[in-house]
Scaffold this motif. Structure first.
Motif, PDB file in Angstrom:
ATOM      1  N   UNK A   2      34.881  37.336  36.049  1.00  0.00           N
ATOM      2  CA  UNK A   2      34.319  38.642  36.348  1.00  0.00           C
ATOM      3  C   UNK A   2      32.800  38.616  36.195  1.00  0.00           C
ATOM      4  N   UNK A   3      32.087  39.001  37.268  1.00  0.00           N
ATOM      5  CA  UNK A   3      30.638  39.138  37.195  1.00  0.00           C
ATOM      6  C   UNK A   3      30.291  40.468  36.536  1.00  0.00           C
ATOM      7  N   UNK A   4      31.013  41.531  36.949  1.00  0.00           N
ATOM      8  CA  UNK A   4      30.838  42.863  36.350  1.00  0.00           C
ATOM      9  C   UNK A   4      32.112  43.243  35.614  1.00  0.00           C
ATOM     10  N   UNK A   5      31.958  43.736  34.405  1.00  0.00           N
ATOM     11  CA  UNK A   5      33.126  44.181  33.637  1.00  0.00           C
ATOM     12  C   UNK A   5      32.751  45.427  32.829  1.00  0.00           C
ATOM     13  N   UNK A   6      33.463  46.514  33.082  1.00  0.00           N
ATOM     14  CA  UNK A   6      33.294  47.703  32.249  1.00  0.00           C
ATOM     15  C   UNK A   6      34.644  48.078  31.665  1.00  0.00           C
ATOM     16  N   UNK A   7      34.592  48.604  30.468  1.00  0.00           N
ATOM     17  CA  UNK A   7      35.824  48.945  29.751  1.00  0.00           C
ATOM     18  C   UNK A   7      35.649  50.299  29.068  1.00  0.00           C
ATOM     19  N   UNK A   8      36.383  51.281  29.597  1.00  0.00           N
ATOM     20  CA  UNK A   8      36.400  52.623  28.998  1.00  0.00           C
ATOM     21  C   UNK A   8      34.989  53.206  28.831  1.00  0.00           C
ATOM     22  N   UNK A  30      33.096  38.040  45.439  1.00  0.00           N
ATOM     23  CA  UNK A  30      33.755  39.067  46.233  1.00  0.00           C
ATOM     24  C   UNK A  30      32.794  40.200  46.584  1.00  0.00           C
ATOM     25  N   UNK A  31      33.162  40.934  47.634  1.00  0.00           N
ATOM     26  CA  UNK A  31      32.448  42.156  48.008  1.00  0.00           C
ATOM     27  C   UNK A  31      33.331  43.318  47.574  1.00  0.00           C
ATOM     28  N   UNK A 151      24.295  41.248  44.183  1.00  0.00           N
ATOM     29  CA  UNK A 151      23.578  42.235  44.987  1.00  0.00           C
ATOM     30  C   UNK A 151      24.271  43.582  44.826  1.00  0.00           C
ATOM     31  N   UNK A 152      23.495  44.597  44.432  1.00  0.00           N
ATOM     32  CA  UNK A 152      24.036  45.946  44.255  1.00  0.00           C
ATOM     33  C   UNK A 152      23.385  46.848  45.289  1.00  0.00           C
ATOM     34  N   UNK A 181      27.989  37.598  44.953  1.00  0.00           N
ATOM     35  CA  UNK A 181      28.804  38.759  44.619  1.00  0.00           C
ATOM     36  C   UNK A 181      28.068  40.024  45.057  1.00  0.00           C
ATOM     37  N   UNK A 182      28.814  40.965  45.643  1.00  0.00           N
ATOM     38  CA  UNK A 182      28.204  42.189  46.164  1.00  0.00           C
ATOM     39  C   UNK A 182      28.988  43.402  45.663  1.00  0.00           C
ATOM     40  N   UNK A 183      28.266  44.376  45.106  1.00  0.00           N
ATOM     41  CA  UNK A 183      28.836  45.685  44.770  1.00  0.00           C
ATOM     42  C   UNK A 183      28.236  46.680  45.747  1.00  0.00           C
TER      43      UNK A 183
END
Length: 295
Positions: A2-8, A30-31, A151-152, A181-183
């Motif tokens: 995971x490049x980005x990980x948020x939890x709660x 992934x995009x 890239x965001x 990776x693209x968000x």
């Protein structure tokens, strides 16, 4: 990975809760499409990921680093295009692009010039004379010409004409082929549908659905056009059939995925002579999901 990980993750502004327990995972290469109506919490989430806002609670990391405490190290590896572009009005577009690339520490003039040409940008004009679309182009060129790992993009094609939208989509495809990776946060559903590997839907500060487009198709209906040898008198009363209309013996209607087999079996008794199936689009999915949520 995971490049980005948020939890709660939650974010409160006084008594107002903008984000409520947001869980987000974006994998390397992934995009990821991030969609939702205005005020749903998309921009707040992105600002927390960028270290612009501090979360009220929860965990948020990029490249395994805390987005607030290690923002400087994270920003060395990311490129960001905001939804509302503000530029230095007395600098030319080319000068602004150069400033951003030098700040990033990886000036590649060939790459820069290639993107300027592809987006049909005149880099000699001052930013104060640019239209919204041209300001958007400056930010896109600066981001795409940098050698980032993530890239965001927040509403990246706002103000662009359809030809430039296509140029942007081609650029994202190229990033994906390079393993970047693209968000992508966008309200243009066709753009998300075409580009994204996975999609997250946010509403009222909560992620209410996430998955691939195929995994999310259970939320919507398939559009059918059918003509039978024997007339059907009561199709609009069938379970799982919606918005049925008949014209000259030809029916157009929608069918719930879970009822598809039952409906098709029943239709076969009327001797089908024409059948067209139109897969649901992300827009169908999106509208249907919000209808369900409101109910």
């Amino acid at each position: 990975m995971n490049v980005i990980h948020t939890e709660n993750v939650t974010k409160r502004f006084g008594s107002f809760t903008a984000l409520q327990g947001v869980d987000l995972e974006v994998k390397q290469g992934e995009v990821y499409g991030f969609i939702g109506p205005n005020g749903a919490g998309k921009s707040t989430t992105l600002r927390i990921l960028l270290g612009i806002l501090q979360r009220s609670s929860g965990k948020a990391t990029i490249f395994g680093k805390d987005v607030w405490k290690e923002a400087v190290a994270i920003h060395q590896r990311i490129a960001y295009v905001p939804g509302d572009i503000q530029l230095w009005e007395n600098l030319t577009g080319g000068e602004v692009i150069d400033v951003f690339l030098q700040l990033h520490g990886n000036m590649n003039r060939k790459k820069r010039d290639d993107y300027i040409q592809r987006f049909q940008l005149d880099p000699t004009k001052k930013c104060g004379t640019y239209s919204k679309g041209n300001r958007q182009k400056v930010a896109l060129v600066a981001a795409l010409a940098s050698d980032a790992d993530l890239y965001i993009f927040d509403e990246p094609t706002s103000g662009l004409d359809p030809l430039m939208e296509r140029t942007f989509q081609e650029a994202v495809e190229e990033l994906k082929q390079k393993g970047k990776t693209v968000l992508l946060s966008s309200h243009i559903l066709s753009e998300v549908e075409q580009l994204c590997d996975r999609i997250g839907i946010i509403k009222d500060g909560e992620i209410i659905e996430t998955g691939t487009l195929e995994e999310l198709r259970h939320l919507t209906r398939t559009n059918l056009v059918i003509k039978t040898r024997d007339p059907i008198a009561d199709l609009h009363d069938w379970t799982g059939v919606y918005e049925a209309e008949e014209n000259g013996g030809e029916w157009t209607f929608q069918v719930d995925q879970k009822q598809m087999a039952t409906v098709m079996e029943a239709l076969s008794r009327y001797q089908i002579i024409k059948l067209e199936s139109i897969p649901p689009t992300l827009e169908d999915l999106f509208i249907r999901h919000y209808e369900n949520q409101q109910r």
